[in-house]
Design an enzyme around this catalytic site. Structure first.
Site, PDB file in Angstrom:
ATOM      1  N   GLU A 122       0.815  -1.200   0.000  1.00 53.50           N
ATOM      2  CA  GLU A 122       0.000   0.000   0.000  1.00 53.50           C
ATOM      3  C   GLU A 122       0.858   1.263   0.000  1.00 53.50           C
ATOM      4  OE1 GLU A 122      -3.218   2.705   0.305  1.00 53.50           O
ATOM      5  OE2 GLU A 122      -2.959   0.695  -0.532  1.00 53.50           O
ATOM      6  N   HIS A 176       2.706   2.011  -3.282  1.00 53.53           N
ATOM      7  CA  HIS A 176       1.756   2.594  -4.229  1.00 53.53           C
ATOM      8  C   HIS A 176       1.551   4.076  -3.928  1.00 53.53           C
ATOM      9  CE1 HIS A 176      -2.640   3.191  -5.538  1.00 53.53           C
ATOM     10  NE2 HIS A 176      -1.897   3.262  -6.622  1.00 53.53           N
ATOM     11  N   HIS A 210     -19.388  -8.230 -17.481  1.00 52.79           N
ATOM     12  CA  HIS A 210     -18.040  -7.863 -17.920  1.00 52.79           C
ATOM     13  C   HIS A 210     -17.614  -8.690 -19.129  1.00 52.79           C
ATOM     14  CE1 HIS A 210     -14.000  -6.379 -17.836  1.00 52.79           C
ATOM     15  NE2 HIS A 210     -13.473  -7.518 -17.432  1.00 52.79           N
TER      16      HIS A 210
END
Length: 351
Positions: A80, A83, A264
């Site tokens: 995290e 990023h 999708h």
């Protein structure tokens, strides 16, 4: 003039580097999401109150006391934070681009109107993207926020690419240089439609991922079992979900996840068919080598993306393949933007 030329090159290099960094950030965002590290740090922008990750026994003990419901998992926390570091660096680069653009636009030595509104708009998008990053954590991975964060990253990338194309054209005084045959001009409208279709498909992919529906169908070409009976659209696309302490690992029932996944896949069929037709038709009719190359690039990336999508199902969502699926989707959009740009009359002034 030499100083001005150097400043133009600096701006071009900044935009190009930011463009490449944006692709890295998208890849890191996908990696963070797919490794279930979106809540690796329970606070924002720090991580357990630190600018890095708790490592010492004292730091871990303090983190447990401050966030008793969020035990420290260093690997997820680092995913995290890395990023965030890259995203923050991208934001600073975009701020530098805005400053350079303002300097060039109002320089007395230039006779070219370099883009200024577009860089400012990109900066606003990045600021909002940072807010989405915060809400992703504070709202505990609410699907609409996670999907919006993904789309914000793609939007930033696409706007940077458009800015790069415009600066490059201005830098070489390419006004009107990309005029195309009249028979190809109609395909620009189709290319714009293709951008809209691909955007919807990317959003569907983000909704599939944020609702943890990627493995709700494990067979090809559509789904396993009596999948038609499982389709239910009543709550599958509700943007405001019921209140939960956390949306990690999803909150929807199996049938709703199947509906999202099938949507999708059907979107992928529609998108692939349209983009393949567009690329082939432009390649056949174009006499310009640059336009032919852009069309062929679009087709090759489309084939790769389809292969990655199939591989995600066939091999049960391998991490590398899933991350590549996100990155190639971004590259596919860039190639479509490039083709659209080449198909248009380039004689308008930059914003």
């Amino acid at each position: 003039m030499a100083k001005h030329s150097k400043e133009v090159q600096t701006l071009q290099h900044l935009v190009l580097f930011s463009l490449l960094l944006a692709i890295v950030v998208i890849g890191l965002g996908a990696y963070t999401r797919l490794t279930h590290a979106g809540l690796g740090c329970p606070d924002w922008p720090t991580c357990y109150g630190l600018i890095d990750v708790p490592q010492t026994s004292e730091q871990i003990a303090t983190a447990k006391q401050a966030f008793p419901q969020s035990p420290v998992e260093p690997s997820k926390a680092w995913n995290e934070m890395i990023h965030r570091y890259f995203a923050g660096s991208l934001g600073l680069l975009i701020a530098a681009i805005v400053l350079f653009s303002i300097k060039l636009r109002f320089s007395k030595n230039t006779k070219i109107n370099y883009p200024i509104l577009l860089p400012l708009f990109i900066l606003l998008v990045v600021v909002f993207q940072a807010a989405l990053g915060m809400w992703t954590v504070t709202l505990k991975l609410m699907p609409i926020v996670v999907m919006a964060h993904l789309l914000g990253g793609f939007t930033t990338l696409c706007l940077l690419f458009l800015l790069y194309l415009r600066i490059k054209a201005k830098g070489v005084h390419a006004k009107g240089a990309n005029l195309v045959d009249s028979q190809l001009k109609k395909y620009r409208r189709y290319a714009l439609l293709g951008i809209s279709i691909l955007t919807v498909q990317i959003a569907l992919g983000g909704w599939t991922s944020s609702n943890y529906a990627a493995m709700s169908c494990v067979e090809l070409p559509i789904c396993q079992g009596d999948w038609l009976a499982n389709l239910t659209f009543e709550q599958s696309f509700d943007l405001i979900p019921p209140s939960k302490e956390s949306y990690e690992f999803g909150h929807l029932a199996h049938n709703e996840r199947v509906t999202i996944h099938v949507s999708h896949r059907l979107g992928a069929i529609i998108t692939s068919t349209f983009l393949a037709w567009l690329a082939i038709m432009v390649f056949i009719k174009a006499r310009n080598y640059s336009i032919k190359t852009a069309a062929m690039t679009l087709l090759v990336l489309l084939i790769i993306q389809i292969s990655l999508g199939v591989s995600n199902v066939w091999f049960s969502l391998p991490l590398k393949v899933a991350v590549a699926h996100n990155i190639v989707a971004a590259c596919l959009m860039l190639s479509l933007i490039a083709l659209t740009y080449k198909l248009k009359n380039n004689s308008k002034e930059a914003l």
